[in-house]
Design a protein around this motif. Structure first.
Motif, PDB file in Angstrom:
ATOM      1  N   ARG A  22       0.718  -1.087  -0.018  1.00  0.00           N
ATOM      2  CA  ARG A  22       0.047  -0.119   0.057  1.00  0.00           C
ATOM      3  C   ARG A  22       0.992   1.256  -0.068  1.00  0.00           C
ATOM      4  NH1 ARG A  22      -2.885  -3.227   3.791  1.00  0.00           N
ATOM      5  NH2 ARG A  22      -2.277  -1.965   5.418  1.00  0.00           N
ATOM      6  N   VAL A  23       1.968   1.077   0.752  1.00  0.00           N
ATOM      7  CA  VAL A  23       2.995   2.362   0.862  1.00  0.00           C
ATOM      8  C   VAL A  23       3.509   2.543  -0.363  1.00  0.00           C
ATOM      9  CG1 VAL A  23       4.855   3.515   1.898  1.00  0.00           C
ATOM     10  CG2 VAL A  23       2.987   2.259   3.168  1.00  0.00           C
ATOM     11  N   SER A  24       3.784   1.461  -1.115  1.00  0.00           N
ATOM     12  CA  SER A  24       4.805   1.472  -2.337  1.00  0.00           C
ATOM     13  C   SER A  24       3.873   2.142  -3.492  1.00  0.00           C
ATOM     14  CB  SER A  24       5.216   0.106  -2.615  1.00  0.00           C
ATOM     15  OG  SER A  24       5.599   0.144  -4.258  1.00  0.00           O
ATOM     16  N   ALA A  25       2.555   1.890  -3.724  1.00  0.00           N
ATOM     17  CA  ALA A  25       1.401   2.222  -4.230  1.00  0.00           C
ATOM     18  C   ALA A  25       1.252   3.924  -4.190  1.00  0.00           C
ATOM     19  CB  ALA A  25       0.253   1.550  -4.420  1.00  0.00           C
ATOM     20  N   ALA A  26       1.270   4.071  -2.766  1.00  0.00           N
ATOM     21  CA  ALA A  26       1.055   5.636  -2.764  1.00  0.00           C
ATOM     22  C   ALA A  26       2.425   6.401  -3.228  1.00  0.00           C
ATOM     23  CB  ALA A  26       0.768   5.826  -1.065  1.00  0.00           C
ATOM     24  N   LEU A  27       3.544   5.766  -2.789  1.00  0.00           N
ATOM     25  CA  LEU A  27       4.780   6.478  -3.155  1.00  0.00           C
ATOM     26  C   LEU A  27       4.698   6.426  -4.973  1.00  0.00           C
ATOM     27  CD1 LEU A  27       7.588   5.175  -0.765  1.00  0.00           C
ATOM     28  CD2 LEU A  27       6.071   7.297  -0.717  1.00  0.00           C
ATOM     29  N   GLN A  28       4.446   5.635  -5.327  1.00  0.00           N
ATOM     30  CA  GLN A  28       4.437   5.693  -6.843  1.00  0.00           C
ATOM     31  C   GLN A  28       3.549   6.434  -7.690  1.00  0.00           C
ATOM     32  OE1 GLN A  28       5.940   3.162  -9.317  1.00  0.00           O
ATOM     33  NE2 GLN A  28       5.104   5.021 -10.646  1.00  0.00           N
ATOM     34  N   ARG A  29       2.357   6.712  -6.867  1.00  0.00           N
ATOM     35  CA  ARG A  29       1.470   7.764  -7.420  1.00  0.00           C
ATOM     36  C   ARG A  29       1.914   9.065  -6.990  1.00  0.00           C
ATOM     37  NH1 ARG A  29      -4.665   7.662  -5.301  1.00  0.00           N
ATOM     38  NH2 ARG A  29      -4.890   6.275  -6.843  1.00  0.00           N
ATOM     39  N   GLN A  30       2.827   9.409  -5.838  1.00  0.00           N
ATOM     40  CA  GLN A  30       3.342  10.579  -5.578  1.00  0.00           C
ATOM     41  C   GLN A  30       4.326  10.897  -6.683  1.00  0.00           C
ATOM     42  OE1 GLN A  30       5.078  10.533  -1.635  1.00  0.00           O
ATOM     43  NE2 GLN A  30       4.199  12.856  -1.260  1.00  0.00           N
ATOM     44  N   ALA A  31       5.157   9.886  -6.906  1.00  0.00           N
ATOM     45  CA  ALA A  31       6.291  10.197  -7.911  1.00  0.00           C
ATOM     46  C   ALA A  31       5.759  10.612  -9.432  1.00  0.00           C
ATOM     47  CB  ALA A  31       7.175   8.995  -7.968  1.00  0.00           C
ATOM     48  N   LEU A  95       5.565   8.273   6.065  1.00  0.00           N
ATOM     49  CA  LEU A  95       6.006   9.637   5.743  1.00  0.00           C
ATOM     50  C   LEU A  95       7.380  10.010   5.569  1.00  0.00           C
ATOM     51  CD1 LEU A  95       5.023  12.491   5.409  1.00  0.00           C
ATOM     52  CD2 LEU A  95       4.885  12.779   7.753  1.00  0.00           C
ATOM     53  N   THR A  96       8.266   9.149   6.356  1.00  0.00           N
ATOM     54  CA  THR A  96       9.446   9.237   6.206  1.00  0.00           C
ATOM     55  C   THR A  96       9.801   8.619   4.827  1.00  0.00           C
ATOM     56  OG1 THR A  96       9.846   9.069   8.547  1.00  0.00           O
ATOM     57  CG2 THR A  96      12.037   8.617   7.316  1.00  0.00           C
ATOM     58  N   ALA A  97       9.290   7.387   4.580  1.00  0.00           N
ATOM     59  CA  ALA A  97       9.734   6.684   3.272  1.00  0.00           C
ATOM     60  C   ALA A  97       9.371   7.405   2.295  1.00  0.00           C
ATOM     61  CB  ALA A  97       8.994   5.291   3.344  1.00  0.00           C
ATOM     62  N   SER A  98       8.247   8.330   2.120  1.00  0.00           N
ATOM     63  CA  SER A  98       7.910   9.286   1.091  1.00  0.00           C
ATOM     64  C   SER A  98       8.940  10.439   1.042  1.00  0.00           C
ATOM     65  CB  SER A  98       6.604   9.896   1.376  1.00  0.00           C
ATOM     66  OG  SER A  98       6.336  11.042   0.556  1.00  0.00           O
ATOM     67  N   HIS A  99       9.176  11.030   2.158  1.00  0.00           N
ATOM     68  CA  HIS A  99      10.489  12.122   2.176  1.00  0.00           C
ATOM     69  C   HIS A  99      11.782  11.469   1.481  1.00  0.00           C
ATOM     70  CE1 HIS A  99      12.553  15.553   3.567  1.00  0.00           C
ATOM     71  NE2 HIS A  99      13.805  14.454   4.114  1.00  0.00           N
ATOM     72  N   GLU A 100      12.108  10.367   2.097  1.00  0.00           N
ATOM     73  CA  GLU A 100      13.315   9.690   1.553  1.00  0.00           C
ATOM     74  C   GLU A 100      13.441   9.588   0.079  1.00  0.00           C
ATOM     75  OE1 GLU A 100      16.142  10.283   3.142  1.00  0.00           O
ATOM     76  OE2 GLU A 100      15.190  10.886   4.991  1.00  0.00           O
TER      77      GLU A 100
END
Length: 143
Positions: A22-31, A95-100
Motif C-alpha cells: 500500500r505504501v509502495s503504491a502511494a509513493l508510486q502515485r506521488q512520484a 511519511l519518512t519513506a515518502s520524504h526519503e
C-alpha cells in the motif's frame, strides 16, 4: 528519459507485505503525479519482500528497526555508486519513506548510464556512471 527504479523493502517483522504494498503504491502515485511533472523525473516504486529479491539497478528504500543515525527518522546515501535510503521502523514510517524516496530522486538528479560490470567475461552486477548535482526544479509550471 531513463526511469529510476526504487524498491521498498522492510526488514522489520511487524510491517506486513500488504502494508508495504500500500505504501509502495502511494509513493508510486506521488512520484508520477506530483514529482514527475515538476522535476522531469520518471520513477517506479515497487515493493519487495526481501532485499535479496530486489533486481540489480533498483535504488532500495529499506525500512529497518535501527538505522544507526542518531536523531534521524531516515537518510539517503550512496555507496559505490548505488543510491539507497534507510527508514526507521516506527509510527509514521511511511511519511519518512515518502520524504526519503522523493528527496533521493530529486537530490541525486543525475545523468545515469547503467551497464554490466564484467568479471572474467561474465556479467556479475550493474554499475552506475553518474554526475551528481543538487538542483532546483527545471522550470516552474505553476503560474
Amino acid at each position: 528519459m531513463l526511469a529510476r527504479q526504487t524498491a521498498l523493502v522492510s526488514e522489520n517483522m511487524t510491517i506486513t507485505f500488504s502494508e508495504l504494498g500500500r505504501v509502495s503504491a502511494a509513493l508510486q502515485r506521488q512520484a508520477v503525479r506530483d514529482l514527475g511533472p515538476i522535476w522531469e523525473v520518471q520513477a517506479t516504486v515497487d515493493a519487495f519482500q526481501k532485499l535479496e529479491d530486489v533486481p540489480l539497478g533498483y535504488w532500495p528504500i529499506i525500512v529497518m528497526d535501527e538505522i544507526n543515525t542518531p536523531g534521524a527518522a531516515g537518510v539517503h546515501e550512496d555507496k559505490d555508486g548505488q543510491p539507497f535510503a534507510l527508514v526507521q521502523a516506527r509510527p509514521g514510517w511511511s511519511l519518512t519513506a515518502s520524504h526519503e524516496c522523493l528527496e533521493m530522486l530529486v537530490t541525486l538528479r543525475e545523468s545515469l548510464s547503467c551497464g554490466p560490470h564484467r568479471s572474467r567475461g561474465k556479467a556479475v552486477s550493474n554499475f552506475w556512471s553518474r554526475s551528481v548535482t543538487r538542483v532546483r526544479p527545471p522550470r516552474s509550471r505553476i503560474r
